[in-house]
Write a protein that holds these residues in place. Structure first.
Motif, PDB file in Angstrom:
ATOM      1  N   UNK A  84      42.863  10.696  56.812  1.00 35.81           N
ATOM      2  CA  UNK A  84      43.069  12.075  56.749  1.00 35.81           C
ATOM      3  C   UNK A  84      43.066  12.645  58.067  1.00 35.81           C
ATOM      4  N   UNK A  87      40.262  14.735  59.824  1.00 34.84           N
ATOM      5  CA  UNK A  87      39.130  13.964  60.037  1.00 34.84           C
ATOM      6  C   UNK A  87      39.357  13.699  61.794  1.00 34.84           C
ATOM      7  N   UNK A  90      39.125  16.974  63.996  1.00 30.63           N
ATOM      8  CA  UNK A  90      37.778  17.434  64.070  1.00 30.63           C
ATOM      9  C   UNK A  90      36.854  16.794  64.931  1.00 30.63           C
ATOM     10  N   UNK A  94      35.092  17.819  68.850  1.00 32.21           N
ATOM     11  CA  UNK A  94      33.744  18.002  69.304  1.00 32.21           C
ATOM     12  C   UNK A  94      33.396  17.241  70.699  1.00 32.21           C
ATOM     13  N   UNK A 130      28.780   9.806  67.727  1.00 29.68           N
ATOM     14  CA  UNK A 130      29.599   8.938  67.124  1.00 29.68           C
ATOM     15  C   UNK A 130      30.332   9.386  65.896  1.00 29.68           C
ATOM     16  N   UNK A 131      31.607   9.398  65.461  1.00 26.75           N
ATOM     17  CA  UNK A 131      32.198   9.628  64.184  1.00 26.75           C
ATOM     18  C   UNK A 131      33.051   8.354  63.557  1.00 26.75           C
ATOM     19  N   UNK A 132      32.422   8.111  62.379  1.00 28.35           N
ATOM     20  CA  UNK A 132      33.148   6.979  61.760  1.00 28.35           C
ATOM     21  C   UNK A 132      34.334   7.552  60.758  1.00 28.35           C
ATOM     22  N   UNK A 133      35.368   7.514  61.063  1.00 30.65           N
ATOM     23  CA  UNK A 133      36.566   7.884  60.332  1.00 30.65           C
ATOM     24  C   UNK A 133      37.115   6.886  59.252  1.00 30.65           C
TER      25      UNK A 133
END
Lengths: 280, 318
Positions: A84, A87, A90, A94, A130-133
């Motif tokens: 997506x 995601x 965004x 950050x 951390x971002x887990x997409x």
């Protein structure tokens, strides 16, 4: 299958973030293709997008200070993922004040693209985000549908006027009708026409200039004044224009009469091609 | 009778408090007393409570007087004024322009008239008057000893605001995980990991970013994201650090802002840890506000809470 990359330069990070926001505006779900030299954002699901397709390409070495990938196999050294778009954009947003950004393919509970950001903070300790997409790996057998579209032999190709102007014109035209006629000739004239029962509005752009034609024979013998036209859904053109947040380095429009409107823009070193089909 | 006045910049802070409380509920209690003017709100499922108490010195002038005659009925001396957010929020919209244009703002009400009159005396001789009707309703307040919590953090609002940016507004809940070594703010694991859309995000903050860091027990608590945003809105206006008091999952978390002129407390219920817990956070222990009096017997009464909603796993707060 492995992928890890790092962006350490602030300007590269901002540019990459902008590219990802643009993609998010153009395609809700998109395919990311990772190959040794390039990164692509692809929209090819014609049914879902109403026939629109998009191909965005960037050279990885212009952005990443480190880039390691291992494709599906040695002969097919590529990775195709679906995600997506919002995601990713965004998550990148950050990283405004990041010292470094790392992206890698991981498999925690399910396949993810993990973006980890080291933020600059006032105190000595730096903050790690951390971002887990979540992603879907696209199997090899579907890759043939996701190849770079062939640039069609166009009847006319012309440089676009300032996109902000085009966008404000098209926005207002949308209130009249959804059926937009785009016509252009080899004399640098571009017209946008909209019709309803009560009114017919045409906006004329002149002296735009035409890029040198690739297949000189196709336009050879063509009357420079003769307009090539294509009828498109105005909302699709508007969506494309809404995605262009900054002025492109180069913007070309190619018309294949009654078939497709091909938009080709270059934002510094990132190329974007957008194909809008003609209304049947 | 309540009569108070504010200048432009005070109106901005007052308006921010209303905006923050609007994240909690659609209704607001205006609760004046000798201690000052308190704005209170509670959400419909009783899992979030907010109260901003403006002390009399916050205002340009502040006057609260109860009716002279003594009533046996305890509730008469409270204003018992409940306003709809829909009525009051638009009045305090565009706070930046209010701050610039308003020279004086007065709030006036009498409990027998069921009406609050808010007047803005603006530049160029413009006067704006709002008459807002209120519903008679006793304010609720939460019984919660935040100073008894084992974990206390104090942080500058800017740091928390940076953390909040990570989370999308579709995120229902946020988890705060603490150990004596660090603090982690992350997306809640409670929702089933829907492959299509949820990004899992986490941010680690080291102890030196906090003005005060005391962790008595390692804990992971989950609460509503929307309400946290409300607290942040208000903290931006006050520039004072936010104190966070909490314990173990299931016990509420209190976010407070305390400066000399006002005291704000936002108390949010957290998800309990037990496998049999409901998917919604625990309810808070709320009590009806009693009349303030000098009688010792009445003071004791104030401590006892009236549980407005009981659930199997609710934990006693006091």
């Amino acid at each position: 299958m492995k992928f890890r990359a790092k962006i350490a330069d602030a300007a590269c990070l901002n540019h990459f973030t902008r590219v990802s926001s643009m993609v998010a505006k153009l395609a809700k779900t998109c395919t990311v293709r990772i190959s040794p030299r390039q990164l692509n954002f692809i929209l090819a699901d014609k049914v879902a997008s109403g026939g629109v397709s998009m191909w965005c390409e960037l050279e990885q070495e212009n952005f990443f200070s480190e880039f390691q990938m291992e494709g599906v196999s040695a002969e097919n050294n590529e990775i195709y993922l679906e995600l997506t778009s919002e995601n990713l954009s965004r998550a990148l947003k950050t990283a405004q004040n990041a010292r470094a950004l790392k992206i890698k393919l991981t498999n925690k509970h399910f396949p993810c693209l993990t973006v980890s950001i080291e933020l600059l903070s006032v105190s000595s300790s730096s903050r790690v985000v951390t971002h887990d997409i979540p992603i879907k790996v696209i199997p090899r057998k579907l890759w043939k549908d996701l190849q770079e579209p062939v640039v069609p032999d166009s009847d006319v190709s012309i440089y676009l006027p300032v996109l902000k102007t085009v966008k404000s014109v098209v926005e207002r035209m949308k209130n009249i009708s959804n059926h937009l006629i785009v016509e252009a000739n080899l004399n640098g004239d571009l017209n946008l026409k909209i019709e309803s029962e009560l009114v017919c509005v045409t906006t004329h752009f002149k002296d735009l200039g035409n890029p040198p034609s690739a297949s000189a024979d196709a336009s050879h013998g063509r009357d420079p004044e003769q307009m090539a036209e294509v009828h498109v859904d105005i909302r699709k053109l508007l969506q494309f224009l809404a995605g262009q947040q900054s002025t492109p380095t180069k913007a070309v429009c190619r018309i294949v009469g009654d078939k497709v409107l091909h938009l080709d823009v270059l934002h510094e070193d990132v190329s974007l091609q957008y194909f809008i089909p003609a209304l049947s | 009778m309540l009569k108070c006045g504010m200048n432009g910049s005070q109106v901005k802070v007052f308006g921010k408090a209303i905006q923050a409380l609007s994240r909690i509920s659609d209704e607001l209690w205006l609760d004046p007393s000798e201690k000052g003017l308190a704005l209170r709100s509670v959400n419909s499922c009783r899992s979030a409570y907010g109260c901003v108490l403006f002390s009399p010195v916050f205002f340009q002038h502040y006057q609260w007087s109860t009716s002279v005659e003594m009533n046996n009925n305890d509730t008469m001396s409270n204003l018992n004024c409940k306003l709809g957010m829909k009525s009051i929020l638009p009045i305090f919209r565009c706070l930046n322009s209010l701050e610039r244009n308003v020279e004086k703002c007065t709030i006036f009400t009498k409990s027998d008239k069921c009406k609050v009159v808010i007047q803005f005396f603006c530049r160029h001789g413009v006067k704006r008057t709002h008459n807002v009707c209120f519903q008679e309703s006793q304010p609720l307040q939460v019984v919660f000893e935040k100073n008894m919590c084992t974990n206390t953090l104090m942080i500058q609002p800017r740091v928390l605001a940076e953390a909040i940016v990570l989370f999308t507004s579709s995120q229902e809940e946020v988890t705060l995980a603490v150990t004596p070594l660090n603090v982690c703010i992350k997306s809640s694991n409670e929702e089933s990991m829907d492959l299509t859309n949820s990004v899992y995000s986490e941010m680690f903050v080291g102890p030196d970013e906090f003005d005060f860091f005391q962790i008595g027990v390692d804990s992971e608590i989950t609460f509503c994201f929307k309400e946290l945003k409300g607290v942040l809105i208000f903290s931006e206006a006050t520039h004072a650090p936010i104190s966070i008091h909490f314990d173990i999952p299931g016990k509420p978390i209190a976010l407070s802002i305390d400066d000399m002129l006002l005291e704000a407390n936002f108390i949010l219920a957290t998800l309990a840890d037990e496998p049999s817990s409901e998917s919604s956070p625990q309810s808070l222990c709320l009590s009806q506000k009693r009349k303030r009096s000098n009688s010792k017997a009445d003071k004791k009464d104030q401590g006892r809470g009236v549980h407005l909603k009981k659930s199997n796993t609710q934990k006693a707060l006091s």
